[in-house]
Write a protein that holds these residues in place. Structure first.
Motif, mmCIF file in Angstrom:
data_model
loop_
_atom_site.group_PDB
_atom_site.id
_atom_site.type_symbol
_atom_site.label_atom_id
_atom_site.label_comp_id
_atom_site.label_asym_id
_atom_site.label_seq_id
_atom_site.Cartn_x
_atom_site.Cartn_y
_atom_site.Cartn_z
ATOM 1 N N TYR A 42 -5.819 1.819 -2.942
ATOM 2 C CA TYR A 42 -4.271 1.488 -3.162
ATOM 3 C C TYR A 42 -4.279 -0.113 -2.282
ATOM 4 C CZ TYR A 42 -4.942 6.352 -3.487
ATOM 5 O OH TYR A 42 -5.204 7.991 -4.016
ATOM 6 N N ARG A 43 -4.664 -0.601 -3.094
ATOM 7 C CA ARG A 43 -4.437 -2.162 -2.202
ATOM 8 C C ARG A 43 -3.022 -3.368 -3.727
ATOM 9 N NH1 ARG A 43 -8.861 -5.457 0.545
ATOM 10 N NH2 ARG A 43 -7.526 -6.429 0.584
ATOM 11 N N ASN A 85 1.310 -1.161 -0.187
ATOM 12 C CA ASN A 85 -0.210 -0.237 -0.061
ATOM 13 C C ASN A 85 0.956 0.986 -0.264
ATOM 14 O OD1 ASN A 85 -1.919 2.175 0.743
ATOM 15 N ND2 ASN A 85 -3.271 0.673 2.167
#
Lengths: 277, 304
Positions: free
Chosen positions: A244-245, A28
């Protein structure tokens, strides 16, 4: 020339390798510390999430629905424009038009066609049916996207089928005619079997493209309503650039690759068996 | 010709003559109707683009504007982001064409005619990478763009700034080299005779000179094909610009169209005018390259 080859490697192969590494990590970019390696955990997590399988199902429905509509229609159009008659050249290029126009532009046009005051609701009104909110109703959204995409794919399919039809030796059809075959039986027993390889080509190429659909879905429904149109590519985009992974999203991207490979392989097997019969 | 085959030929001729006179026109009418059905969406696009706002919501909708006007185009040109986006799209697309025509032909030539260590394996890998979905490269390319050293406030290690995000260079990055173009160029150069190179080599020309002065000028059809393919690829690209661009100044046409459509109540007149603006250049490029294009693609499948 070698610098060109080097550039090619840097821009195509390295990102794939880096992507594969990322898929084995948890990353992340908002947190500090860069990617953390965790082996196949990311894949296990994706494969055990209902959301992912739902997206796989939607992707398959989308690709299959589009193909079922577009392949017979493209073949029909190819048969129609395979011949010499007044206006045929003009008709061919006009039928090819949707293929030349970008998906984003096409989506804009269909946004109006499907709108409250658009053409489809006008036609429904003419035959006395109530208006439909095509793109915002869970029951119709995917179907509406399929219809648009099938229309978009018609021209390309038609041109390839036309090339296939023109490659069929005239003698074969004539021999069939001599043996007393009518037009339908000529088509069924001579033309159709000879078109099997080209049908495989059309279907496989379309599957590869359709399984990667994104822009028209992002624009017209953004995956909704209630993720009824969230295809795998849409899910990857949301995982990567909204949640945001990045590691998780990379694992999904490689699984999408496997899915496309499997679908293409399956189609080749099924269609070539159908051709032998 | 023997008597038997002559008789058969007459029979065949009788059967193969259904498209004469009225039948021919029947087929024209039928095909015409099918074509009309397929192009209907485009007709409505043009209709809405040239209608004054007052006519957009009239019921029943009319295909022909009663008072055709250019107001929508004027509005789009003066008040929206479309002119900026058009400029960005043209810049990115033409640079993509330029670089692809040079790099893809050079790499294709190298794979076709220069034997360097591991060239076969490398070619298979590159071709294989063309089959990997674009989204697999999306995240790595995004990270590379963001952490590009010494760009956009980044230090030498690519930390601290935004790198090439939201720049023309960032938009261009993944479009610069496309494996499919390399493949097409390789197939084209494979079909060309070796004797040309041999003759030049006797005269003392180096490999680069042979490529630049002899093979490339003979490869116009493949250059045209690569130009059309890379132009449309760059022109239509949506996902990558969506990821890289954040400011309106860097938007390309597809992005501008999509934010136009997403902005609350959609104004269909200006939206369709913008769509027309987005379609015309792609259509022109396609028509210009069409003849070469079909030829160039046809040569791709001959030799493996």
């Amino acid at each position: 020339m070698l610098p060109a080859v080097a550039a090619l490697v840097v821009v195509t192969l390295l990102p794939i390798a880096y992507g594969f590494y990322l898929s084995l990590t948890s990353y992340n970019p908002v947190e500090r510390g860069g990617p953390r390696f965790h082996g196949l955990d990311g894949y296990v997590a994706v494969l055990s999430s209902g959301q992912f399988w739902q997206a796989v199902l939607v992707t398959i429905q989308y690709a299959a629905g589009t193909l079922i509509l577009t392949v017979p229609a493209a073949l029909g159009l190819a048969l129609l424009v395979n011949g010499r008659f007044p206006g045929v050249a003009l008709f061919r290029s006009m039928l090819f038009l949707p293929r030349v126009v970008s998906l984003v532009a096409v989506s804009m046009i269909w946004l109006w066609l499907y709108s409250r005051d658009g053409l489809f609701n006008y036609v429904l009104d003419l035959v006395g049916l109530p208006p439909v909110s095509f793109l915002t109703d869970e029951d119709t959204a995917l179907l509406s996207l399929i219809l648009m995409r099938a229309w978009k794919a018609l021209g390309g399919g038609m041109i390839i089928f036309l090339a296939g039809l023109q490659a069929i030796p005239k003698d074969l059809l004539e021999a069939a005619a001599v043996d007393g075959c009518g037009r339908w039986r000529q088509f069924r027993h001579v033309t159709l079997p000879l078109l099997v390889p080209i049908t495989i080509y059309v279907v496989v190429v379309d599957v590869i493209y359709l399984a990667q659909s994104f822009s028209e879905i992002y624009i017209l429904t953004s995956g909704g309503p209630l993720s009824s149109t969230t295809v795998v590519n849409m899910l990857i985009y949301k995982e990567a650039f909204e949640n945001y992974r990045l590691g998780h999203a990379s694992a999904m991207a490689f699984l999408l690759f496997c899915l496309i490979f499997a679908l293409a392989y399956l189609n080749i097997r099924v269609l070539s068996r159908g051709g032998r019969r | 010709m023997s008597l038997a085959t002559a008789g058969r030929d007459r029979m065949v001729a009788d059967r193969a003559r259904p498209h004469r006179g009225p039948a021919r026109w029947r087929r024209t009418a039928l095909t015409g109707m099918a074509t009309l059905l397929v192009v209907t969406p485009f007709l409505w696009m043009l209709s809405l683009a040239f209608k004054p706002p007052t006519e957009v919501f009239t019921y029943p909708p009319r295909l022909l504007p009663q008072q055709p006007t250019l107001d929508n185009f004027v509005y789009v040109w003066e008040t929206t982001n479309i002119p900026v986006a058009l400029t960005n799209s043209l810049v990115v697309s033409f640079l993509t064409v330029l670089v692809n025509c040079l790099v893809a032909t050079a790499a294709g030539y190298a794979f076709a005619r220069v034997d360097f260590g591991g060239s076969k394996l490398l070619f298979i890998l590159v071709l294989g990478s063309a089959m990997v979905p674009a989204v697999v490269q999306l995240i790595p390319l995004f990270l590379v763009t963001r952490h590009f050293p010494l760009a956009g406030g980044n230090d030498i290690l690519g930390q601290g700034g935004t790198g090439l995000l939201d720049t023309h260079a960032g938009l261009l990055l993944p479009l610069l080299v496309q494996p499919l173009n390399v493949f097409l160029a390789r197939q084209y150069f494979l079909d060309m005779p070796d004797e040309l190179a041999d003759a030049a080599r006797v005269d003392g020309a180096g490999e680069l000179r042979i490529f630049w002065r002899i093979y490339l000028p003979l490869g116009k059809p493949i250059v045209a094909t690569i130009a059309v393919l890379s132009f449309t690829g760059a022109w239509e690209d949506f996902l990558w610009p969506l990821v890289v661009v954040s400011s309106p100044d860097m938007q390309t046409l597809p992005l501008a169209l999509s934010s136009f459509a997403a902005s609350g109540v959609v104004q269909y007149g200006p939206l369709m005018a913008s769509t027309v603006i987005a379609i015309v250049p792609a259509l022109l490029i396609f028509l210009a390259g069409q003849r070469h294009f079909v030829h160039g693609l046809g040569s791709g499948g001959v030799k493996g």
